[in-house]
Enzyme design. Sequence first.
Site, PDB file in Angstrom:
ATOM      1  N   CYS A 134     -16.829 -31.631  24.161  1.00 25.34           N
ATOM      2  CA  CYS A 134     -17.148 -32.548  25.252  1.00 25.34           C
ATOM      3  C   CYS A 134     -17.840 -31.766  26.351  1.00 25.34           C
ATOM      4  CB  CYS A 134     -15.883 -33.230  25.773  1.00 25.34           C
ATOM      5  SG  CYS A 134     -16.277 -34.756  26.690  1.00 25.34           S
ATOM      6  N   CYS A 136     -17.233 -32.525  29.861  1.00 25.81           N
ATOM      7  CA  CYS A 136     -16.607 -32.652  31.186  1.00 25.81           C
ATOM      8  C   CYS A 136     -16.035 -31.344  31.730  1.00 25.81           C
ATOM      9  CB  CYS A 136     -15.552 -33.746  31.175  1.00 25.81           C
ATOM     10  SG  CYS A 136     -14.326 -33.567  29.867  1.00 25.81           S
ATOM     11  N   CYS A 144     -18.318 -36.714  31.217  1.00 27.82           N
ATOM     12  CA  CYS A 144     -18.434 -36.277  29.827  1.00 27.82           C
ATOM     13  C   CYS A 144     -19.865 -36.381  29.301  1.00 27.82           C
ATOM     14  CB  CYS A 144     -17.498 -37.097  28.942  1.00 27.82           C
ATOM     15  SG  CYS A 144     -15.773 -37.030  29.456  1.00 27.82           S
ATOM     16  N   LYS A 209     -10.439 -43.775  22.170  1.00 29.81           N
ATOM     17  CA  LYS A 209      -9.905 -43.063  23.329  1.00 29.81           C
ATOM     18  C   LYS A 209     -10.011 -43.986  24.530  1.00 29.81           C
ATOM     19  CE  LYS A 209     -10.659 -39.042  26.259  1.00 29.81           C
ATOM     20  NZ  LYS A 209     -11.382 -37.780  26.445  1.00 29.81           N
ATOM     21  N   GLU A 247     -14.628 -49.369  17.057  1.00 31.45           N
ATOM     22  CA  GLU A 247     -14.978 -47.961  17.311  1.00 31.45           C
ATOM     23  C   GLU A 247     -14.655 -47.109  16.079  1.00 31.45           C
ATOM     24  OE1 GLU A 247     -16.413 -46.252  19.584  1.00 31.45           O
ATOM     25  OE2 GLU A 247     -16.428 -47.442  21.414  1.00 31.45           O
ATOM     26  N   LYS A 262      -5.864 -41.897  21.152  1.00 30.74           N
ATOM     27  CA  LYS A 262      -5.483 -41.227  22.404  1.00 30.74           C
ATOM     28  C   LYS A 262      -5.485 -42.194  23.560  1.00 30.74           C
ATOM     29  CE  LYS A 262      -7.482 -37.359  25.009  1.00 30.74           C
ATOM     30  NZ  LYS A 262      -8.461 -36.300  24.764  1.00 30.74           N
ATOM     31  N   SER A 288      -1.407 -35.346  28.383  1.00 35.45           N
ATOM     32  CA  SER A 288      -0.771 -34.574  29.455  1.00 35.45           C
ATOM     33  C   SER A 288       0.213 -35.389  30.280  1.00 35.45           C
ATOM     34  CB  SER A 288      -1.850 -33.960  30.346  1.00 35.45           C
ATOM     35  OG  SER A 288      -2.701 -34.968  30.852  1.00 35.45           O
ATOM     36  N   TYR A 327       1.518 -30.948  23.870  1.00 35.50           N
ATOM     37  CA  TYR A 327       1.863 -29.765  24.663  1.00 35.50           C
ATOM     38  C   TYR A 327       3.310 -29.347  24.407  1.00 35.50           C
ATOM     39  CZ  TYR A 327      -2.438 -31.358  26.735  1.00 35.50           C
ATOM     40  OH  TYR A 327      -3.727 -31.782  26.891  1.00 35.50           O
TER      41      TYR A 327
HETATM   42  C1  PBG Z   1     -12.044 -35.061  28.116  1.00 37.14           C
HETATM   43  C2  PBG Z   1     -10.658 -34.983  27.666  1.00 37.14           C
HETATM   44  C3  PBG Z   1      -9.560 -35.528  28.339  1.00 37.14           C
HETATM   45  C4  PBG Z   1      -8.447 -35.217  27.605  1.00 37.14           C
HETATM   46  C5  PBG Z   1      -8.867 -34.510  26.502  1.00 37.14           C
HETATM   47  N1  PBG Z   1     -10.250 -34.388  26.553  1.00 37.14           N
HETATM   48  C6  PBG Z   1      -9.413 -36.178  29.609  1.00 37.14           C
HETATM   49  C7  PBG Z   1     -10.356 -37.079  30.151  1.00 37.14           C
HETATM   50  O1  PBG Z   1     -10.968 -37.893  29.456  1.00 37.14           O
HETATM   51  O2  PBG Z   1     -10.503 -36.969  31.365  1.00 37.14           O
HETATM   52  C8  PBG Z   1      -7.071 -35.603  28.018  1.00 37.14           C
HETATM   53  C9  PBG Z   1      -5.998 -34.928  27.334  1.00 37.14           C
HETATM   54  C10 PBG Z   1      -4.712 -34.993  28.041  1.00 37.14           C
HETATM   55  O3  PBG Z   1      -4.495 -35.719  29.025  1.00 37.14           O
HETATM   56  O4  PBG Z   1      -3.835 -34.254  27.590  1.00 37.14           O
HETATM   57  N2  PBG Z   1     -12.996 -35.265  27.167  1.00 37.14           N
HETATM   58 ZN    ZN Z   2     -14.918 -35.174  28.361  1.00 38.60          ZN
END
Ligand code: PBG
Ligand code: ZN
Length: 339
Positions: A134, A136, A144, A209, A247, A262, A288, A327
Amino acid sequence: MGPIPFQCWRLIPLSFPTVRLRRLRRTPALRHLVAETQLAPKDLIYPLFILEGRNQRQPIPSMPGIFQQSVDNALIEIDSALKLGIKAIMLFGVPEEKDSQATSALMSHGVVQQAIRKIKETFGNDLVVMADTCLCEYTSHGHCGIILDGQILNDPTIEVLSQVAVSQAEAGADIVCPSDMMDGRVQAIRWALDEAGLTDTAILSHASKYASALYAPFRDAAQSSPSFGDRKTYQMDCRNKREALDEIEQDLLEGMDMLMIKPALSYLDILQSARNLVNIPIVAYNVSGEYSMVKAASEKGWIDEEKVVLEMLTGVKRAGADMITTYHALEAAQWLSAH
Ligand code: PBG
Ligand code: ZN
């Protein structure tokens, strides 16, 4: 012996008191014997945040127990993960340099590319190395994708993502994991990989996602908060389920090898429907925010962390995941092996 006297016959009704479902819950051994879902260390994928340099280790305040660290320190954690039976890691780069074009995401000596080389050099094929694909973490604006006039542009972004994927695969990543939610990126990445001769690199697509508030602690960890707006023009709306299946179908047609759903815990229905739709392996991302809520409640002594984590992860598997990015992986693997 004569015929059985009529009075001894009894119609056995298929209900209580003949049926007693508690019979098979009587002892731990019986419960274990009939358990429908198994959770094992090899189901867990451990995410790591990689810093440049050496001997770096920064705690992430909103994610107790998780660190940003340089690759030398990551190697130590990966070694203990392997010893616990974990087979896969997922790498996120925290680069020193960010710009509007995410240049540091695709450099052959970028933070993640260097980490992949080092990790592969050390552990070879005993470990499956997944790389988050990605922009970001590498863009100054934290989005992103590539931006023009405040818009996140789809098609220019997938070109850059393809180059990122190739650079990660060249460094030795077994699996590239696009998490951007641009349309057409799986196809673009597959073509780019194949053209570069990297036909064996697999794609784990974050096909479904959602735009989720549960990513907040991750954005501290990856320093990837968008500097303006939000991600709702590319990530999905939590009110939609059929769209998630669209998707997934698209990414299947484009050539994804594995599917990511996700977040995990608030999206178990998506996971279950995805399970009915595809035959490829499914990974759920226990994100997270889901991690931090458990950590906070257990720090307050309000829940039994071990029991809650194992229950949640088992629930995610029961809903249809083959694997879980979490995690909690190291602790969970420890608890699992102690049982
Ligand atoms: C970004 C990305 C994100 C996560 C994984 N890859 C966050 C977002 O879209 O801002 C989140 C993972 C997590 O919260 O543990 N491509
Ligand atoms: Zn991203």
